[in-house]
Design a protein around this motif. Sequence first.
Motif, mmCIF file in Angstrom:
data_model
loop_
_atom_site.group_PDB
_atom_site.id
_atom_site.type_symbol
_atom_site.label_atom_id
_atom_site.label_comp_id
_atom_site.label_asym_id
_atom_site.label_seq_id
_atom_site.Cartn_x
_atom_site.Cartn_y
_atom_site.Cartn_z
ATOM 1 N N GLU A 71 -46.810 -23.503 -21.200
ATOM 2 C CA GLU A 71 -46.619 -22.107 -21.624
ATOM 3 C C GLU A 71 -45.999 -22.052 -23.016
ATOM 4 O O GLU A 71 -46.437 -21.286 -23.879
ATOM 5 C CB GLU A 71 -45.698 -21.366 -20.654
ATOM 6 C CG GLU A 71 -46.301 -20.996 -19.334
ATOM 7 C CD GLU A 71 -45.286 -20.265 -18.474
ATOM 8 O OE1 GLU A 71 -45.412 -19.034 -18.363
ATOM 9 O OE2 GLU A 71 -44.370 -20.922 -17.930
ATOM 10 N N VAL A 72 -44.978 -22.880 -23.218
ATOM 11 C CA VAL A 72 -44.294 -22.901 -24.507
ATOM 12 C C VAL A 72 -45.242 -23.393 -25.597
ATOM 13 O O VAL A 72 -45.328 -22.801 -26.680
ATOM 14 C CB VAL A 72 -43.008 -23.758 -24.445
ATOM 15 C CG1 VAL A 72 -42.402 -23.949 -25.829
ATOM 16 C CG2 VAL A 72 -41.995 -23.136 -23.494
ATOM 17 N N LEU A 73 -45.997 -24.451 -25.326
ATOM 18 C CA LEU A 73 -46.951 -24.973 -26.307
ATOM 19 C C LEU A 73 -47.994 -23.922 -26.668
ATOM 20 O O LEU A 73 -48.333 -23.753 -27.842
ATOM 21 C CB LEU A 73 -47.638 -26.236 -25.785
ATOM 22 C CG LEU A 73 -48.677 -26.855 -26.719
ATOM 23 C CD1 LEU A 73 -48.042 -27.280 -28.046
ATOM 24 C CD2 LEU A 73 -49.362 -28.034 -26.042
ATOM 25 N N ASP A 74 -48.484 -23.200 -25.681
ATOM 26 C CA ASP A 74 -49.459 -22.143 -25.937
ATOM 27 C C ASP A 74 -48.881 -21.097 -26.894
ATOM 28 O O ASP A 74 -49.550 -20.674 -27.847
ATOM 29 C CB ASP A 74 -49.876 -21.490 -24.619
ATOM 30 C CG ASP A 74 -50.911 -20.405 -24.813
ATOM 31 O OD1 ASP A 74 -52.030 -20.719 -25.284
ATOM 32 O OD2 ASP A 74 -50.611 -19.237 -24.506
ATOM 33 N N LEU A 75 -47.644 -20.713 -26.664
ATOM 34 C CA LEU A 75 -47.006 -19.703 -27.519
ATOM 35 C C LEU A 75 -46.693 -20.258 -28.907
ATOM 36 O O LEU A 75 -46.810 -19.542 -29.911
ATOM 37 C CB LEU A 75 -45.757 -19.150 -26.839
ATOM 38 C CG LEU A 75 -46.035 -18.396 -25.527
ATOM 39 C CD1 LEU A 75 -44.738 -18.038 -24.825
ATOM 40 C CD2 LEU A 75 -46.890 -17.163 -25.781
ATOM 41 N N ILE A 76 -46.310 -21.525 -28.982
ATOM 42 C CA ILE A 76 -46.105 -22.168 -30.283
ATOM 43 C C ILE A 76 -47.414 -22.154 -31.067
ATOM 44 O O ILE A 76 -47.453 -21.808 -32.246
ATOM 45 C CB ILE A 76 -45.604 -23.622 -30.112
ATOM 46 C CG1 ILE A 76 -44.168 -23.660 -29.609
ATOM 47 C CG2 ILE A 76 -45.709 -24.398 -31.428
ATOM 48 C CD1 ILE A 76 -43.691 -25.050 -29.218
ATOM 49 N N ALA A 77 -48.505 -22.538 -30.377
ATOM 50 C CA ALA A 77 -49.815 -22.606 -31.033
ATOM 51 C C ALA A 77 -50.306 -21.229 -31.473
ATOM 52 O O ALA A 77 -51.118 -21.126 -32.388
ATOM 53 C CB ALA A 77 -50.827 -23.266 -30.105
ATOM 54 N N LYS A 78 -49.808 -20.182 -30.826
ATOM 55 C CA LYS A 78 -50.170 -18.816 -31.224
ATOM 56 C C LYS A 78 -49.331 -18.335 -32.400
ATOM 57 O O LYS A 78 -49.518 -17.231 -32.884
ATOM 58 C CB LYS A 78 -50.009 -17.858 -30.039
ATOM 59 C CG LYS A 78 -51.075 -18.041 -28.995
ATOM 60 C CD LYS A 78 -50.895 -17.100 -27.827
ATOM 61 C CE LYS A 78 -52.034 -17.312 -26.828
ATOM 62 N NZ LYS A 78 -51.833 -16.545 -25.606
ATOM 63 N N GLY A 79 -48.376 -19.163 -32.834
ATOM 64 C CA GLY A 79 -47.583 -18.838 -34.005
ATOM 65 C C GLY A 79 -46.266 -18.140 -33.734
ATOM 66 O O GLY A 79 -45.607 -17.674 -34.665
ATOM 67 N N LEU A 80 -45.852 -18.064 -32.472
ATOM 68 C CA LEU A 80 -44.588 -17.405 -32.156
ATOM 69 C C LEU A 80 -43.407 -18.284 -32.551
ATOM 70 O O LEU A 80 -43.477 -19.514 -32.473
ATOM 71 C CB LEU A 80 -44.499 -17.072 -30.667
ATOM 72 C CG LEU A 80 -45.135 -15.749 -30.225
ATOM 73 C CD1 LEU A 80 -46.643 -15.772 -30.401
ATOM 74 C CD2 LEU A 80 -44.759 -15.447 -28.808
ATOM 75 N N LYS A 81 -42.329 -17.648 -32.965
ATOM 76 C CA LYS A 81 -41.085 -18.338 -33.288
ATOM 77 C C LYS A 81 -40.305 -18.552 -31.994
ATOM 78 O O LYS A 81 -40.565 -17.906 -30.981
ATOM 79 C CB LYS A 81 -40.273 -17.513 -34.272
ATOM 80 C CG LYS A 81 -40.970 -17.351 -35.593
ATOM 81 C CD LYS A 81 -40.177 -16.488 -36.526
ATOM 82 C CE LYS A 81 -40.966 -16.346 -37.821
ATOM 83 N NZ LYS A 81 -40.510 -15.253 -38.636
ATOM 84 N N ASN A 82 -39.324 -19.448 -32.052
ATOM 85 C CA ASN A 82 -38.530 -19.760 -30.858
ATOM 86 C C ASN A 82 -37.924 -18.523 -30.214
ATOM 87 O O ASN A 82 -37.934 -18.382 -28.997
ATOM 88 C CB ASN A 82 -37.427 -20.765 -31.189
ATOM 89 C CG ASN A 82 -37.963 -22.160 -31.405
ATOM 90 O OD1 ASN A 82 -39.120 -22.449 -31.132
ATOM 91 N ND2 ASN A 82 -37.124 -23.033 -31.918
ATOM 92 N N GLU A 83 -37.387 -17.621 -31.024
ATOM 93 C CA GLU A 83 -36.758 -16.408 -30.491
ATOM 94 C C GLU A 83 -37.789 -15.534 -29.774
ATOM 95 O O GLU A 83 -37.496 -14.946 -28.734
ATOM 96 C CB GLU A 83 -36.077 -15.618 -31.615
ATOM 97 C CG GLU A 83 -34.887 -16.330 -32.236
ATOM 98 C CD GLU A 83 -35.280 -17.467 -33.198
ATOM 99 O OE1 GLU A 83 -36.432 -17.493 -33.702
ATOM 100 O OE2 GLU A 83 -34.436 -18.344 -33.426
ATOM 101 N N GLU A 84 -38.990 -15.450 -30.330
ATOM 102 C CA GLU A 84 -40.053 -14.651 -29.708
ATOM 103 C C GLU A 84 -40.502 -15.279 -28.389
ATOM 104 O O GLU A 84 -40.755 -14.576 -27.408
ATOM 105 C CB GLU A 84 -41.242 -14.523 -30.660
ATOM 106 C CG GLU A 84 -40.921 -13.759 -31.927
ATOM 107 C CD GLU A 84 -42.012 -13.855 -32.975
ATOM 108 O OE1 GLU A 84 -42.323 -12.812 -33.575
ATOM 109 O OE2 GLU A 84 -42.559 -14.956 -33.203
ATOM 110 N N ILE A 85 -40.583 -16.609 -28.379
ATOM 111 C CA ILE A 85 -40.950 -17.320 -27.157
ATOM 112 C C ILE A 85 -39.887 -17.084 -26.090
ATOM 113 O O ILE A 85 -40.196 -16.798 -24.929
ATOM 114 C CB ILE A 85 -41.142 -18.832 -27.429
ATOM 115 C CG1 ILE A 85 -42.350 -19.051 -28.346
ATOM 116 C CG2 ILE A 85 -41.298 -19.608 -26.118
ATOM 117 C CD1 ILE A 85 -42.475 -20.470 -28.877
ATOM 118 N N ALA A 86 -38.621 -17.185 -26.487
ATOM 119 C CA ALA A 86 -37.510 -16.969 -25.554
ATOM 120 C C ALA A 86 -37.585 -15.572 -24.952
ATOM 121 O O ALA A 86 -37.445 -15.409 -23.733
ATOM 122 C CB ALA A 86 -36.177 -17.175 -26.273
ATOM 123 N N ASP A 87 -37.825 -14.573 -25.783
ATOM 124 C CA ASP A 87 -37.928 -13.191 -25.292
ATOM 125 C C ASP A 87 -39.092 -13.029 -24.317
ATOM 126 O O ASP A 87 -38.961 -12.398 -23.283
ATOM 127 C CB ASP A 87 -38.100 -12.213 -26.458
ATOM 128 C CG ASP A 87 -36.831 -12.058 -27.275
ATOM 129 O OD1 ASP A 87 -35.749 -12.450 -26.796
ATOM 130 O OD2 ASP A 87 -36.941 -11.550 -28.415
#
Length: 127
Positions: A71-87
């Motif tokens: 899930e985290v890798l998918d969001l990283i690959a979509k360009g989200l920042k750590n704070e956005e992923i956390a939210d």
Amino acid sequence: MPFESGRRLASLIPDARFVPLESENHILLEDDPAWDRFLAEVRSFIGSGGEEAEAEDAQEIFPELTPRECEVLDLIAKGLKNEEIADQLYISPKTVRNHNTRIFDKLQVDSRAKAIVLAREAGVGKE
């Protein structure tokens, strides 16, 4: 030394790249844990005539990752920042950073950019 010879061989094939697989076998079998990753990489390479690789389930492509790491890798690959992923995942930014460290280690990359490229090439993180 075996990695270097594999990298040299991959460099001779247009658009090929060397992908280390988690396996003790020289020839993979269907029940080998690295089999799904191997198939995903082959499909990505065969389909890479300029068109985008078809997105598959991240867990199938990267079986070494936990579902949450996928899930985290998918969001990283979509360009989200750590704070956005956390939210989005309702976890702390520190937990995201911990996931990033484990993901990078398991994928054998040393930067966020390299993880994004690896994920995107495998079809992960696309809308």
